[in-house]
Design a protein around this motif. Structure first.
Motif, PDB file in Angstrom:
ATOM      1  N   PRO A  73      42.269  33.160  44.532  1.00  0.00           N
ATOM      2  CA  PRO A  73      41.439  32.306  45.388  1.00  0.00           C
ATOM      3  C   PRO A  73      40.966  31.067  44.615  1.00  0.00           C
ATOM      4  N   THR A  74      41.083  29.915  45.218  1.00  0.00           N
ATOM      5  CA  THR A  74      40.607  28.670  44.603  1.00  0.00           C
ATOM      6  C   THR A  74      39.181  28.411  45.078  1.00  0.00           C
ATOM      7  N   LYS A  93      32.827  44.034  42.050  1.00  0.00           N
ATOM      8  CA  LYS A  93      31.899  45.137  42.298  1.00  0.00           C
ATOM      9  C   LYS A  93      31.353  45.675  41.000  1.00  0.00           C
ATOM     10  N   ARG A  94      32.029  45.420  39.900  1.00  0.00           N
ATOM     11  CA  ARG A  94      31.602  45.856  38.571  1.00  0.00           C
ATOM     12  C   ARG A  94      31.694  44.670  37.630  1.00  0.00           C
ATOM     13  N   VAL A  95      30.787  44.605  36.697  1.00  0.00           N
ATOM     14  CA  VAL A  95      30.827  43.566  35.678  1.00  0.00           C
ATOM     15  C   VAL A  95      30.852  44.236  34.313  1.00  0.00           C
ATOM     16  N   PRO A  96      31.483  43.630  33.329  1.00  0.00           N
ATOM     17  CA  PRO A  96      32.295  42.423  33.450  1.00  0.00           C
ATOM     18  C   PRO A  96      33.625  42.695  34.159  1.00  0.00           C
ATOM     19  N   ARG A  97      34.121  41.667  34.840  1.00  0.00           N
ATOM     20  CA  ARG A  97      35.434  41.676  35.494  1.00  0.00           C
ATOM     21  C   ARG A  97      36.076  40.345  35.157  1.00  0.00           C
ATOM     22  N   LEU A  98      37.257  40.391  34.562  1.00  0.00           N
ATOM     23  CA  LEU A  98      37.920  39.200  34.057  1.00  0.00           C
ATOM     24  C   LEU A  98      39.273  39.021  34.730  1.00  0.00           C
ATOM     25  N   PHE A  99      39.609  37.753  35.019  1.00  0.00           N
ATOM     26  CA  PHE A  99      40.885  37.391  35.624  1.00  0.00           C
ATOM     27  C   PHE A  99      41.573  36.347  34.753  1.00  0.00           C
ATOM     28  N   ALA A 112      32.127  37.518  46.007  1.00  0.00           N
ATOM     29  CA  ALA A 112      32.756  38.024  47.225  1.00  0.00           C
ATOM     30  C   ALA A 112      34.237  37.657  47.283  1.00  0.00           C
ATOM     31  N   ILE A 113      34.592  36.409  46.960  1.00  0.00           N
ATOM     32  CA  ILE A 113      36.008  36.037  47.082  1.00  0.00           C
ATOM     33  C   ILE A 113      36.867  36.670  45.992  1.00  0.00           C
ATOM     34  N   TYR A 114      36.249  37.057  44.876  1.00  0.00           N
ATOM     35  CA  TYR A 114      36.984  37.771  43.822  1.00  0.00           C
ATOM     36  C   TYR A 114      36.694  39.271  43.830  1.00  0.00           C
ATOM     37  N   THR A 129      26.616  43.648  43.682  1.00  0.00           N
ATOM     38  CA  THR A 129      27.737  42.735  43.467  1.00  0.00           C
ATOM     39  C   THR A 129      28.869  43.110  44.398  1.00  0.00           C
ATOM     40  N   GLY A 130      29.767  42.178  44.584  1.00  0.00           N
ATOM     41  CA  GLY A 130      30.988  42.455  45.329  1.00  0.00           C
ATOM     42  C   GLY A 130      30.819  42.363  46.831  1.00  0.00           C
ATOM     43  N   THR A 131      31.863  42.777  47.514  1.00  0.00           N
ATOM     44  CA  THR A 131      31.899  42.718  48.958  1.00  0.00           C
ATOM     45  C   THR A 131      32.580  43.965  49.480  1.00  0.00           C
ATOM     46  N   LEU A 132      32.282  44.341  50.662  1.00  0.00           N
ATOM     47  CA  LEU A 132      32.923  45.508  51.256  1.00  0.00           C
ATOM     48  C   LEU A 132      34.101  45.108  52.125  1.00  0.00           C
ATOM     49  N   THR A 133      34.441  43.822  52.179  1.00  0.00           N
ATOM     50  CA  THR A 133      35.488  43.363  53.078  1.00  0.00           C
ATOM     51  C   THR A 133      36.880  43.417  52.480  1.00  0.00           C
ATOM     52  N   LEU A 134      37.023  43.413  51.175  1.00  0.00           N
ATOM     53  CA  LEU A 134      38.335  43.470  50.540  1.00  0.00           C
ATOM     54  C   LEU A 134      38.569  44.861  49.981  1.00  0.00           C
ATOM     55  N   PRO A 135      39.761  45.410  50.207  1.00  0.00           N
ATOM     56  CA  PRO A 135      40.032  46.710  49.608  1.00  0.00           C
ATOM     57  C   PRO A 135      40.158  46.581  48.104  1.00  0.00           C
TER      58      PRO A 135
END
Length: 173
Positions: A39-40, A125-131, A120-122, A22-28
């Protein structure tokens, strides 16, 4: 051979680190965070209807993986909150990493993220992750599932719906 591949994949997801697949390595880390612009996106829901997360309105957006050990508890808590705030101006959305389980009717929108675009846009890297998102800004970010998170989320939603000033502070969990 297929059985072996499936078994290895399941074991990998159960026993690998929480950041597996999961996740992306592009965002710190921990971007995006509370106080930042949300992000929309547009996606098709599991029911085939279009869903848009826009810069207007209030959203509770959670990322899950049905193979995660915290999934069942988190889902029950999320369902209770979605029912509690049903009819309010809050959109509850669950994004499943991979396949969403067939759970019949839910009081929230179900999205799947098989390709990892939303993860990736959010920066999941770990689940669950809530916004918790209000008018284009992230108000609250919660990592993992804890019963106290549900109480904090409910309190934050009440503040938003009552028109109180929304604090865009640091991550609470």
């Amino acid at each position: 051979m297929t059985v072996v591949v499936v078994a290895v994949a399941i074991l990998y997801r159960l026993f690998a680190g929480a950041e597996a697949a999961t996740g992306t390595l592009t965002l710190p880390q921990p971007a995006p965070d509370a106080g930042q612009k949300a992000p929309t996106f547009t996606a098709e829901s599991a029911s085939g209807r279009p869903f848009r997360l826009t810069s207007r309105g209030t959203y509770v957006l959670v990322f899950w993986d049905s193979l995660d050990s915290q999934f069942s508890q988190a889902r029950r808590s999320f369902t209770r909150l979605a029912r509690r705030f049903d009819g309010s101006r809050v959109s509850f959305v669950a994004v499943y990493i991979g396949q969403a389980p067939d759970s019949g009717r839910t009081p929230y929108t179900v999205l799947t993220d098989r390709g990892g675009r939303l993860s990736a846009i959010y920066n999941v890297k770990r689940v669950p992750r809530l916004f918790l998102i209000h008018d284009g800004r992230i108000v609250l970010v919660q990592n993992g599932y804890y019963e106290a998170n549900s109480k904090l989320l409910a309190r934050s939603l009440k503040e938003i719906l009552s028109g109180k000033a929304v604090r865009h502070g640091p991550e609470k969990s």
